[in-house]
Scaffold this motif. Sequence first.
Motif, PDB file in Angstrom:
ATOM      1  N   GLY A   1     -20.303  14.356  28.775  1.00 55.49           N
ATOM      2  CA  GLY A   1     -19.363  15.141  27.932  1.00 55.49           C
ATOM      3  C   GLY A   1     -18.789  16.254  28.598  1.00 55.49           C
ATOM      4  O   GLY A   1     -17.507  16.425  28.517  1.00 55.49           O
ATOM      5  N   LEU A   2     -19.413  16.929  29.737  1.00 59.91           N
ATOM      6  CA  LEU A   2     -18.667  17.830  30.581  1.00 59.91           C
ATOM      7  C   LEU A   2     -17.654  17.003  31.471  1.00 59.91           C
ATOM      8  O   LEU A   2     -16.475  17.582  31.742  1.00 59.91           O
ATOM      9  CB  LEU A   2     -19.685  18.614  31.385  1.00 59.91           C
ATOM     10  N   GLY A   3     -17.997  15.600  31.873  1.00 60.41           N
ATOM     11  CA  GLY A   3     -17.024  15.036  32.714  1.00 60.41           C
ATOM     12  C   GLY A   3     -15.614  14.797  31.998  1.00 60.41           C
ATOM     13  O   GLY A   3     -14.644  14.907  32.620  1.00 60.41           O
ATOM     14  N   LEU A   4     -15.645  14.249  30.667  1.00 57.96           N
ATOM     15  CA  LEU A   4     -14.626  14.231  29.713  1.00 57.96           C
ATOM     16  C   LEU A   4     -13.955  15.355  29.524  1.00 57.96           C
ATOM     17  O   LEU A   4     -12.607  15.494  29.667  1.00 57.96           O
ATOM     18  CB  LEU A   4     -14.975  13.457  28.466  1.00 57.96           C
ATOM     19  N   LEU A   5     -14.637  16.436  29.467  1.00 59.74           N
ATOM     20  CA  LEU A   5     -13.912  17.720  29.151  1.00 59.74           C
ATOM     21  C   LEU A   5     -13.083  18.172  30.332  1.00 59.74           C
ATOM     22  O   LEU A   5     -12.226  18.933  30.133  1.00 59.74           O
ATOM     23  CB  LEU A   5     -14.882  18.698  28.734  1.00 59.74           C
ATOM     24  N   PHE A  62     -15.964   5.730  22.500  1.00 58.83           N
ATOM     25  CA  PHE A  62     -14.918   4.812  21.930  1.00 58.83           C
ATOM     26  C   PHE A  62     -13.532   5.822  22.160  1.00 58.83           C
ATOM     27  O   PHE A  62     -12.610   5.086  22.262  1.00 58.83           O
ATOM     28  CB  PHE A  62     -15.151   4.590  20.422  1.00 58.83           C
ATOM     29  N   CYS A  63     -13.684   6.907  21.823  1.00 60.13           N
ATOM     30  CA  CYS A  63     -12.374   7.786  22.219  1.00 60.13           C
ATOM     31  C   CYS A  63     -12.031   7.583  23.590  1.00 60.13           C
ATOM     32  O   CYS A  63     -10.783   7.542  23.920  1.00 60.13           O
ATOM     33  CB  CYS A  63     -12.712   9.284  21.986  1.00 60.13           C
ATOM     34  N   MET A  64     -12.937   7.592  24.492  1.00 56.66           N
ATOM     35  CA  MET A  64     -12.724   7.476  25.850  1.00 56.66           C
ATOM     36  C   MET A  64     -12.052   5.949  26.262  1.00 56.66           C
ATOM     37  O   MET A  64     -10.986   5.962  26.819  1.00 56.66           O
ATOM     38  CB  MET A  64     -13.723   7.754  26.705  1.00 56.66           C
ATOM     39  N   TRP A  65     -12.550   4.982  25.645  1.00 56.35           N
ATOM     40  CA  TRP A  65     -12.145   3.626  26.055  1.00 56.35           C
ATOM     41  C   TRP A  65     -10.639   3.406  25.477  1.00 56.35           C
ATOM     42  O   TRP A  65      -9.822   2.929  26.029  1.00 56.35           O
ATOM     43  CB  TRP A  65     -13.379   2.594  25.210  1.00 56.35           C
ATOM     44  N   LEU A  89     -10.555  14.544  24.940  1.00 52.08           N
ATOM     45  CA  LEU A  89     -11.253  15.636  24.796  1.00 52.08           C
ATOM     46  C   LEU A  89     -12.301  15.605  23.646  1.00 52.08           C
ATOM     47  O   LEU A  89     -13.487  15.991  23.726  1.00 52.08           O
ATOM     48  CB  LEU A  89     -10.399  16.945  24.757  1.00 52.08           C
ATOM     49  N   LEU A  90     -11.708  15.106  22.594  1.00 54.54           N
ATOM     50  CA  LEU A  90     -12.526  14.999  21.413  1.00 54.54           C
ATOM     51  C   LEU A  90     -13.572  14.251  21.751  1.00 54.54           C
ATOM     52  O   LEU A  90     -15.037  14.516  21.268  1.00 54.54           O
ATOM     53  CB  LEU A  90     -11.829  14.245  20.106  1.00 54.54           C
ATOM     54  N   GLY A  91     -13.714  13.141  22.466  1.00 61.51           N
ATOM     55  CA  GLY A  91     -14.892  12.259  23.151  1.00 61.51           C
ATOM     56  C   GLY A  91     -15.763  13.021  23.786  1.00 61.51           C
ATOM     57  O   GLY A  91     -16.769  12.805  23.781  1.00 61.51           O
ATOM     58  N   GLY A  92     -15.361  13.826  24.679  1.00 57.44           N
ATOM     59  CA  GLY A  92     -16.286  14.622  25.450  1.00 57.44           C
ATOM     60  C   GLY A  92     -17.139  15.659  24.632  1.00 57.44           C
ATOM     61  O   GLY A  92     -18.188  15.879  24.773  1.00 57.44           O
ATOM     62  N   SER A  93     -16.482  16.117  23.628  1.00 57.55           N
ATOM     63  CA  SER A  93     -17.084  17.182  22.632  1.00 57.55           C
ATOM     64  C   SER A  93     -18.317  16.411  21.930  1.00 57.55           C
ATOM     65  O   SER A  93     -19.244  16.875  21.510  1.00 57.55           O
ATOM     66  CB  SER A  93     -16.241  17.723  21.770  1.00 57.55           C
TER      67      SER A  93
END
Length: 449
Positions: free
Chosen positions: A339-343, A268-271, A424-428
């Motif tokens: 997760g690593l992708g978003l970070l 949801f953070c990502m979208w 970044l919160l989404g990746g974590s």
Amino acid sequence: MADSGGAAGAPAATATRPRLGFWPIWNMSFGFLGIQFGWGLQLANMSAIYAKLGADPDRIPILWLAGPVTGLLIQPVIGSMSDRTWNRLGRRRPYFLAGAVLSSVALFLMPDSSALWMAAGLLWVLDASINISMEPFRAFVADKLDESQRTAGFVMQSFFIGVGATLANVLPYLFHKMGVAGTTAGGIPLTVQYTFKLGAGAFLLAVLWTVLTTGEDPPADLEAFRRRRAETGGLRRGLAEIVDAIGAMPRVMRQLAVVQVFTWLGLFCMWMFFGLATARYVFGATASGSPEFDRGTEWGGIAFAVYSVVCFAVAFALPGLAARLGRTRTHAACLACGGLGLLSTWFLRDPYLWLLSMVGVGIAWASILSMPYAMLAGALPPERVGVYMGVFNFFIVIPEIIASLSFQPLVKHLFGNDPLAVVLLGGSSLLVAAALTTRVHDVTATAAS
């Protein structure tokens, strides 16, 4: 034997279903292409549409409230209703079709929104309608396929979700390259308008394909089914059944619930903010009315298309990987990739390198759409699959509701309206979900293929 872990007891024994070939599984899953076309359009474009219509970044989360709230209310109710439905169209197909018709109308009208309230209202209609179609599709796989084929069935859904989302995400960019220019009266780019209207037709036609090509078997004892429906019919009894299902969740469902909460918070953070982060950090956009903002949000759509392409590219590898590593380890590894992708967006700024962040997300997405449901399906009573699948959706929408209601002060005061901080919160959050997945005891793993 499936672990029950609750008052419901172990799933009732059922006769082994005949194994289906590739094309019957293809046909029964094809409707998900249309459903994801609809989801993909809103996920890639709604934040930009809201911004075009005057919404500040800190107001974006509350404007996304429609999806999780309608999922919370509609999916378990539709699941319970479909468990007790049998008519000429079958058990699940009446809901596929009704939701597809309503979703197509909302998609067609969405890009013509001239005010923020109109776009937000149509999103409520769209999300409610998509949920009517989507929930029975999960139960459909459990209805039609033997345990030994369910992983493959849910993976086929993942494949079509990837295809549908790819089309939804890439079309505005392609229309721009084809020379489409200009905006609607509300300021929404014509590239987005054309894509939404095309998506309305694709949604309806894809679901119709599944409805027309895939039949449903009647209950083994139709008279007993009708008696049970009479005893449990009505909204009050249906709500009571949902409450009972929550109290009697199998142990594996309770374990997966915690994984789902962190998984979908991350997504949801990502979208909500990935497209806005793309516009700001990759294209240097400082205002929603600038050409850089439009190019950035279009490129954000291309990035989402990348994770969708990766999703359907790796989907068919997941059953074999799960057979070797187990579904739990496979899912944990895939979530870690996401997760690593978003970070990685913390240090990526080149437009093409920025797309690489979505490779890991695509691997995670393929597993998110299949592995939890495959692990869950074998632990559920066959006569209550619909209601339990609807209840399982609680653990998707509850974190989204919390985010929608609480993120405004977080985004404004802690993150300074910085969209990248939310990504970044989404990746974590996805990394936390990966760690929690290792605690899940997949008792039906030996039957998966």
